[in-house]
Structure formats: C-alpha cells, structure tokens
Design an enzyme around this catalytic site. Structure first.
Site, mmCIF file in Angstrom:
data_model
loop_
_atom_site.group_PDB
_atom_site.id
_atom_site.type_symbol
_atom_site.label_atom_id
_atom_site.label_comp_id
_atom_site.label_asym_id
_atom_site.label_seq_id
_atom_site.Cartn_x
_atom_site.Cartn_y
_atom_site.Cartn_z
ATOM 1 N N SER A 23 3.243 3.443 -9.439
ATOM 2 C CA SER A 23 3.120 2.799 -8.127
ATOM 3 C C SER A 23 4.059 1.610 -7.996
ATOM 4 O O SER A 23 4.329 0.902 -8.976
ATOM 5 C CB SER A 23 1.674 2.311 -7.974
ATOM 6 N N GLU A 40 3.169 -1.009 -6.958
ATOM 7 C CA GLU A 40 2.362 -2.182 -7.308
ATOM 8 C C GLU A 40 2.704 -2.726 -8.689
ATOM 9 O O GLU A 40 2.312 -3.845 -9.019
ATOM 10 C CB GLU A 40 0.873 -1.855 -7.200
ATOM 11 N N TYR A 93 -5.074 -3.150 -10.114
ATOM 12 C CA TYR A 93 -4.492 -1.817 -9.951
ATOM 13 C C TYR A 93 -3.078 -1.778 -10.546
ATOM 14 O O TYR A 93 -2.734 -0.905 -11.344
ATOM 15 C CB TYR A 93 -4.458 -1.475 -8.448
#
Ligand code: GDP
Length: 311
Positions: A119, A121, A143
């Site tokens: 991701s 992220e 996350y």
C-alpha cells in the site's frame, strides 16, 4: 492447469481477481474467514476453504494441500481508519499472518509465485510527490506499519530466490468498495440524497488528496506481476491526485445536484491522528516492465460508482 490461491477472496479486489483468473482458465482457490459471510460476488467456480489466516500453522497446512502455482495475499484489515481502532488486529492480520503465509509459500516445491498487496500507506506523509519505488518507507499509522513490515520481508525473500512481488497499491475503487472508505461513503450518500433518503454528507478531512484508480485495473497489475519473468516491487497508481472535496463535487455533478455546498460538512470525529496531505504515485516502472496502464479516468470512476448506487 495453473492453480491460484487468493486470501481475501471475498473483498473488492479478491472478487475481481477471482473473476479475472477464472476467465483466464486458472483453477481458483480462496481462503474465507470462517466467521465471515461469503460475498455474493465470489464466483461459484472458485473453490473456497474456510479458515483463519492468523492461524499461521493451519494456513501453511492448507497451502501445502492446495499446492498453488500463484499466491495472492489480499487479506487484510483493509482500512486505515479501522487500524486506528484496533492496531493489534492490524498487526496480526496485515503483518504476522502475511509473514507466515510468505514463509509457507517459500517452503513449497517448484516455481511458486507470491504477490503481496502492499500500500501507498508505507510512505506515511511523504515529503514530495509523486512517490515511486525509491521513496523512503516511513508509515504513520498501524495499517502502514504492518504493510511496511511485509513489504520488507517480500524483498528479503525475493533476494533469497522466491518469485515474490510487492505491489504498492494506491487507493482503488469500484461499486464493490465498502462504505467505510470515503469514496463509497460519498457515492452512497449522494445517491441517498438524490432519492430523498438523506439530507447531508458528513465527512472528515476534505482537503486530503489521493490517487484514486479503478480496482479492476489494479487486479490486472497483480496478474501481470505474477506472470512477469522477474519479480520486483511496483508502484501501481494513476499519477493523478484529487482532493476529497473534488470527489464530492464530481459525485454531486453525476447525480445532477448542482446546489450541494450546504449539504456537506466536516466533523472532527472523522479526522485521523495523522493523515497524509497527498499520496500520488508514479507507476513508470509498472508501465515499462509490466506493460500496465490505468484505463478508467477519475470522473468516470466517480460516475460508475454513483450510477451503481443510484441503481
Ligand atoms: P485509506 O486511504 O485507505 O485510508 O482510504 P479512505 O477512503 O478511508 O480515506 C481516504 C482519505 O479520505 C483519507 O485522507 C481520509 O482522512 C479522508 N476522509 C475524509 N473524510 C472521510 C470519511 O468520512 N471517511 C473516510 N473513510 N475517510 C475520509
């Protein structure tokens, strides 16, 4: 016949990937969390196995029994917002379980290929845009921390000889996106307002800028990565960013509602402890080496989601 094993097969990406692989003639197996209701979008032709990914020993035994050629790890506590509510679950599901699966795949005989859904992220609050595979990894939420750990482990396993790819996926959307994500929350609420079933849209940070793509395109990148001669890390992104408010404006426009400013407000309860100002990816490597390209533009993604919610 090629056999694939998909974790997270009931999710947005899992259902699109199962459809795609079945159409390509692949024998598709998927892991379904025992406590989960099966998604109606999982194709009947997929073979489902009940289990809990966080039971690392049981998952390893299942992988040995299924004996896949391709493994796609899409199972995750998939939302940043939920990872703040339950950081321990984010760590167990997104990291510990994924690392166990990676080791189980590495122990299988033959040329088994592993694709990890990583991701954007992992980049946290990057200092500059767009990001690419060389951008420093500095996650700012539970996350992202878990995804960063597995991203690193995939690189280590690849260096040790496994065909293991980590796809750094930017936000990707579709009518199958759950409403806990901002895009589907917007399109489902705008549709409700259009029908007269809701009278306001309450969001958090309206200024956050994200790179929103079309989910089936991101599944196409997964298939291309699995069949590439050489494994690597790839950013998968459109290269365009839009604010949450841009998304809101496009959704109201598609629903034919012109006077919408007074219907939208920001509530502090939806703000996050940390939130990147802008995440936008440079997918040049995926374009050059996988022949991948996004096929659906921003306004059309919003339009398809609004149309589905209106219907
Ligand atoms: P994420 O990138 O996986 O966290 O996907 P989301 O769709 O949950 O969030 C994308 C961006 O929308 C983030 O910057 C959020 O802070 C922002 N956002 C603004 N309002 C909301 C809201 O009401 N719900 C969610 N989920 N996100 C919101």
């Amino acid at each position: 016949m090629t056999r694939a094993f998909i974790t997270g097969i009931t999710g947005q990406d899992g259902t699109y990937l199962a459809e795609r692989l079945l159409a390509d003639g692949v024998d598709v197996h998927g892991l379904v969390f025992t406590a989960d209701a099966t998604s109606p979008q999982v194709p009947d032709a997929a073979v489902l196995h009940e289990g809990d990914l966080t039971d690392v020993g049981a998952t390893a035994a299942l992988v040995r029994r299924v004996a896949p050629d391709l493994v796609f790890n899409l199972a995750a506590l998939s939302s940043v917002a939920r990872s703040w509510e339950d950081p321990d679950a984010a760590s167990r599901i997104n990291s510990t379980a994924a690392l166990g699966l990676l080791e189980a795949v590495a122990a299988l005989p033959g040329d088994v290929r592993f694709v990890q859904a990583s991701s954007a992220e992992i980049f946290g609050e990057p200092a500059s845009s767009p990001q690419d595979e060389a951008t420093p990894i500095a996650p700012v939420n539970p996350y992202g921390i878990a995804k960063a750990e597995v991203h690193a482990a995939v690189g280590v396993r690849r260096a040790a000889g496994l065909h293991a790819t980590s796809l750094i996926l930017y936000n990707h959307e579709s009518p199958r996106r759950p409403t806990r994500f901002v895009t589907r929350k917007i399109t489902s609420t705008v549709a409700a307002i259009a029908r007269g079933d809701a009278d306001e849209l309450v969001l958090g940070n309206l200024d956050a800028r994200r790179d929103w793509g079309w989910a089936p395109d991101y599944v196409d990148a997964m298939v291309r990565a699995a069949s590439a001669d050489v494994a690597d890390d790839y950013v998968v992104a459109t290269g365009e960013s839009h604010s949450v408010l841009d998304f809101v404006a496009a959704a109201f426009a598609r629903a034919g509602i012109t006077d919408w400013e007074g219907l939208v407000r920001s509530d502090p309860s939806f703000l996050r402890p940390a939130d990147a100002t802008e995440l936008v990816g440079d997918a040049s490597r995926a374009r050059a080496r996988l022949g991948w390209a996004p096929t659906v533009a921003f306004v059309e993604i919003v339009g398809r989601m609004v149309d589905a919610d209106l219907a």
